[in-house]
Write a protein that holds these residues in place. Structure first.
Motif, PDB file in Angstrom:
ATOM      1  N   HIS A 125      43.674  52.421  41.939  1.00 43.96           N
ATOM      2  CA  HIS A 125      42.695  53.302  42.587  1.00 43.96           C
ATOM      3  C   HIS A 125      41.513  52.541  43.182  1.00 43.96           C
ATOM      4  CE1 HIS A 125      40.877  52.779  38.615  1.00 43.96           C
ATOM      5  NE2 HIS A 125      39.736  53.186  39.152  1.00 43.96           N
ATOM      6  N   GLU A 126      41.371  51.255  42.865  1.00 45.49           N
ATOM      7  CA  GLU A 126      40.265  50.429  43.359  1.00 45.49           C
ATOM      8  C   GLU A 126      40.687  49.482  44.474  1.00 45.49           C
ATOM      9  OE1 GLU A 126      39.438  48.280  39.792  1.00 45.49           O
ATOM     10  OE2 GLU A 126      38.208  49.879  38.943  1.00 45.49           O
ATOM     11  N   ARG A 127      41.959  49.448  44.797  1.00 44.66           N
ATOM     12  CA  ARG A 127      42.475  48.395  45.664  1.00 44.66           C
ATOM     13  C   ARG A 127      42.944  48.933  47.010  1.00 44.66           C
ATOM     14  NH1 ARG A 127      45.204  44.448  41.184  1.00 44.66           N
ATOM     15  NH2 ARG A 127      43.185  43.683  40.438  1.00 44.66           N
ATOM     16  N   ALA A 128      42.128  48.669  48.016  1.00 43.65           N
ATOM     17  CA  ALA A 128      42.448  49.132  49.367  1.00 43.65           C
ATOM     18  C   ALA A 128      43.780  48.570  49.847  1.00 43.65           C
ATOM     19  CB  ALA A 128      41.331  48.756  50.331  1.00 43.65           C
ATOM     20  N   PHE A 129      44.138  47.359  49.399  1.00 40.67           N
ATOM     21  CA  PHE A 129      45.394  46.754  49.843  1.00 40.67           C
ATOM     22  C   PHE A 129      46.621  47.460  49.280  1.00 40.67           C
ATOM     23  CE2 PHE A 129      44.072  44.181  46.169  1.00 40.67           C
ATOM     24  CZ  PHE A 129      45.222  44.159  45.390  1.00 40.67           C
ATOM     25  N   VAL A 130      46.433  48.322  48.287  1.00 37.30           N
ATOM     26  CA  VAL A 130      47.492  49.200  47.793  1.00 37.30           C
ATOM     27  C   VAL A 130      47.340  50.584  48.419  1.00 37.30           C
ATOM     28  CG1 VAL A 130      48.419  50.396  45.758  1.00 37.30           C
ATOM     29  CG2 VAL A 130      47.786  47.970  45.609  1.00 37.30           C
ATOM     30  N   LEU A 131      46.131  51.109  48.394  1.00 38.31           N
ATOM     31  CA  LEU A 131      45.889  52.481  48.843  1.00 38.31           C
ATOM     32  C   LEU A 131      46.194  52.692  50.326  1.00 38.31           C
ATOM     33  CD1 LEU A 131      42.509  53.025  46.942  1.00 38.31           C
ATOM     34  CD2 LEU A 131      44.768  53.900  46.277  1.00 38.31           C
ATOM     35  N   GLY A 132      45.771  51.760  51.174  1.00 37.28           N
ATOM     36  CA  GLY A 132      45.982  51.917  52.616  1.00 37.28           C
ATOM     37  C   GLY A 132      47.451  51.974  52.994  1.00 37.28           C
ATOM     38  N   PRO A 133      48.237  50.970  52.582  1.00 32.17           N
ATOM     39  CA  PRO A 133      49.665  51.036  52.904  1.00 32.17           C
ATOM     40  C   PRO A 133      50.378  52.228  52.257  1.00 32.17           C
ATOM     41  CG  PRO A 133      49.022  48.782  52.414  1.00 32.17           C
ATOM     42  CD  PRO A 133      47.848  49.660  52.062  1.00 32.17           C
ATOM     43  N   TRP A 134      49.973  52.603  51.051  1.00 32.25           N
ATOM     44  CA  TRP A 134      50.586  53.750  50.370  1.00 32.25           C
ATOM     45  C   TRP A 134      50.288  55.025  51.147  1.00 32.25           C
ATOM     46  CZ3 TRP A 134      49.349  55.117  44.551  1.00 32.25           C
ATOM     47  CH2 TRP A 134      50.216  56.120  44.109  1.00 32.25           C
ATOM     48  N   LEU A 135      49.036  55.194  51.574  1.00 30.40           N
ATOM     49  CA  LEU A 135      48.649  56.377  52.338  1.00 30.40           C
ATOM     50  C   LEU A 135      49.456  56.486  53.632  1.00 30.40           C
ATOM     51  CD1 LEU A 135      46.717  58.805  52.620  1.00 30.40           C
ATOM     52  CD2 LEU A 135      45.126  57.252  53.768  1.00 30.40           C
ATOM     53  N   GLU A 136      49.728  55.351  54.260  1.00 29.12           N
ATOM     54  CA  GLU A 136      50.538  55.338  55.478  1.00 29.12           C
ATOM     55  C   GLU A 136      51.901  55.982  55.231  1.00 29.12           C
ATOM     56  OE1 GLU A 136      53.141  52.000  57.809  1.00 29.12           O
ATOM     57  OE2 GLU A 136      51.190  51.360  57.034  1.00 29.12           O
ATOM     58  N   LEU A 137      52.480  55.719  54.070  1.00 30.76           N
ATOM     59  CA  LEU A 137      53.822  56.217  53.759  1.00 30.76           C
ATOM     60  C   LEU A 137      53.831  57.616  53.168  1.00 30.76           C
ATOM     61  CD1 LEU A 137      55.346  53.007  52.148  1.00 30.76           C
ATOM     62  CD2 LEU A 137      55.533  53.790  54.530  1.00 30.76           C
ATOM     63  N   ASP A 138      52.750  57.969  52.455  1.00 33.26           N
ATOM     64  CA  ASP A 138      52.707  59.249  51.744  1.00 33.26           C
ATOM     65  C   ASP A 138      51.293  59.818  51.806  1.00 33.26           C
ATOM     66  OD1 ASP A 138      52.917  61.430  50.096  1.00 33.26           O
ATOM     67  OD2 ASP A 138      53.609  60.320  48.337  1.00 33.26           O
ATOM     68  N   PRO A 139      50.968  60.564  52.869  1.00 33.25           N
ATOM     69  CA  PRO A 139      49.618  61.098  53.037  1.00 33.25           C
ATOM     70  C   PRO A 139      49.174  62.033  51.919  1.00 33.25           C
ATOM     71  CG  PRO A 139      50.880  61.309  55.069  1.00 33.25           C
ATOM     72  CD  PRO A 139      51.834  60.872  54.004  1.00 33.25           C
ATOM     73  N   ASP A 140      50.116  62.553  51.124  1.00 33.05           N
ATOM     74  CA  ASP A 140      49.776  63.463  50.032  1.00 33.05           C
ATOM     75  C   ASP A 140      49.733  62.769  48.669  1.00 33.05           C
ATOM     76  OD1 ASP A 140      49.670  65.678  51.803  1.00 33.05           O
ATOM     77  OD2 ASP A 140      51.859  65.838  51.717  1.00 33.05           O
ATOM     78  N   ARG A 147      43.099  61.916  45.067  1.00 33.77           N
ATOM     79  CA  ARG A 147      43.983  61.717  46.214  1.00 33.77           C
ATOM     80  C   ARG A 147      43.819  60.294  46.735  1.00 33.77           C
ATOM     81  NH1 ARG A 147      42.413  64.371  50.538  1.00 33.77           N
ATOM     82  NH2 ARG A 147      44.448  64.231  51.501  1.00 33.77           N
ATOM     83  N   VAL A 148      44.929  59.670  47.100  1.00 32.54           N
ATOM     84  CA  VAL A 148      44.892  58.299  47.605  1.00 32.54           C
ATOM     85  C   VAL A 148      43.979  58.210  48.825  1.00 32.54           C
ATOM     86  CG1 VAL A 148      46.299  56.509  48.710  1.00 32.54           C
ATOM     87  CG2 VAL A 148      47.062  57.565  46.575  1.00 32.54           C
ATOM     88  N   ALA A 149      44.000  59.210  49.701  1.00 33.64           N
ATOM     89  CA  ALA A 149      43.133  59.197  50.885  1.00 33.64           C
ATOM     90  C   ALA A 149      41.658  59.147  50.489  1.00 33.64           C
ATOM     91  CB  ALA A 149      43.412  60.421  51.755  1.00 33.64           C
ATOM     92  N   ASP A 150      41.273  59.934  49.502  1.00 34.84           N
ATOM     93  CA  ASP A 150      39.875  59.950  49.043  1.00 34.84           C
ATOM     94  C   ASP A 150      39.500  58.642  48.349  1.00 34.84           C
ATOM     95  OD1 ASP A 150      39.719  62.562  50.017  1.00 34.84           O
ATOM     96  OD2 ASP A 150      40.148  63.448  48.047  1.00 34.84           O
ATOM     97  N   LEU A 151      40.420  58.118  47.559  1.00 31.69           N
ATOM     98  CA  LEU A 151      40.168  56.858  46.862  1.00 31.69           C
ATOM     99  C   LEU A 151      40.003  55.725  47.863  1.00 31.69           C
ATOM    100  CD1 LEU A 151      42.786  57.320  44.016  1.00 31.69           C
ATOM    101  CD2 LEU A 151      40.291  57.450  43.771  1.00 31.69           C
ATOM    102  N   LEU A 152      40.824  55.722  48.908  1.00 30.39           N
ATOM    103  CA  LEU A 152      40.712  54.693  49.952  1.00 30.39           C
ATOM    104  C   LEU A 152      39.373  54.788  50.658  1.00 30.39           C
ATOM    105  CD1 LEU A 152      41.931  52.384  51.593  1.00 30.39           C
ATOM    106  CD2 LEU A 152      42.987  54.116  53.075  1.00 30.39           C
ATOM    107  N   ALA A 153      38.935  56.003  50.950  1.00 31.82           N
ATOM    108  CA  ALA A 153      37.632  56.191  51.601  1.00 31.82           C
ATOM    109  C   ALA A 153      36.513  55.626  50.726  1.00 31.82           C
ATOM    110  CB  ALA A 153      37.391  57.658  51.904  1.00 31.82           C
ATOM    111  N   ARG A 154      36.618  55.797  49.412  1.00 37.87           N
ATOM    112  CA  ARG A 154      35.594  55.256  48.498  1.00 37.87           C
ATOM    113  C   ARG A 154      35.609  53.743  48.446  1.00 37.87           C
ATOM    114  NH1 ARG A 154      37.314  58.756  43.746  1.00 37.87           N
ATOM    115  NH2 ARG A 154      37.279  60.706  44.861  1.00 37.87           N
ATOM    116  N   THR A 155      36.782  53.126  48.537  1.00 39.69           N
ATOM    117  CA  THR A 155      36.847  51.666  48.455  1.00 39.69           C
ATOM    118  C   THR A 155      36.306  51.013  49.718  1.00 39.69           C
ATOM    119  OG1 THR A 155      39.110  51.513  49.321  1.00 39.69           O
ATOM    120  CG2 THR A 155      38.861  51.674  46.924  1.00 39.69           C
ATOM    121  N   ALA A 156      36.282  51.760  50.817  1.00 39.89           N
ATOM    122  CA  ALA A 156      35.793  51.214  52.097  1.00 39.89           C
ATOM    123  C   ALA A 156      34.277  51.157  52.160  1.00 39.89           C
ATOM    124  CB  ALA A 156      36.339  52.052  53.244  1.00 39.89           C
TER     125      ALA A 156
END
Length: 157
Positions: A125-140, A147-156
């Motif tokens: 949940h802290e790692r953009a290098f996991v969250l970004g590519p994962w979100l690309e494949l599974d937006p939900d 939510r991965v999208a929200d977690l990615l926004a926080r890491t940015a």
């Protein structure tokens, strides 16, 4: 079961190694590769300074393997591509890393904390290098932290 795997490499021919890891996963008994993200380049995270940037990707798989057997298969892929886990430095440079991030059935994440395997991955949940590519494949996609999208926004931030 569905699982999320994260790949990373920062030593040697990084892109070729990531592609070889995906091919090795495809060839592994009990693992079906469903989707592979775009490869992204990221700065190293952790306590080891002055190392090359990583190339990272996320792979969604369907597996008949249990979580520990999936981890063993991931370790076998790492070994086949030159990672010696006995000398691996935590957060250090490596030719390949294949991490099991999440393992889920239709009801949600299977949570484990035994024999050194913690699922979902405790730092995903802290790692953009996991969250970004994962979100690309599974937006939900979701983790227990949100939510991965929200977690990615926080890491940015």
């Amino acid at each position: 079961m569905r699982a999320v795997l994260a790949l990373g490499a920062n030593v040697g021919h990084r892109a070729a190694t990531l592609h070889a890891a995906v091919d090795a996963l495809r060839a592994s008994e009990g693992i079906s590769v469903d989707a592979v993200s775009t490869i992204v380049e990221t700065a190293p995270v952790g306590a080891v300074p002055d190392q090359p940037d990583f190339l990272n990707a996320v792979v969604l798989v369907t597996t008949s393997l249990g979580p520990h057997d999936l981890l063993a298969a991931a370790h076998a892929v790492e070994a086949s591509l030159g990672l010696d886990r006995a000398t691996k430095v935590v957060d250090g440079p490596r030719p390949i890393d294949v991490d099991v991030i999440a393992y889920r059935d239709s009801g949600g994440d299977v949570e484990l904390d035994e024999d050194g395997l913690v699922l979902p991955h405790p730092r995903a949940h802290e790692r953009a290098f996991v969250l970004g590519p994962w979100l690309e494949l599974d937006p939900d996609a979701e983790l227990p932290q949100g939510r991965v999208a929200d977690l990615l926004a926080r890491t940015a931030r």
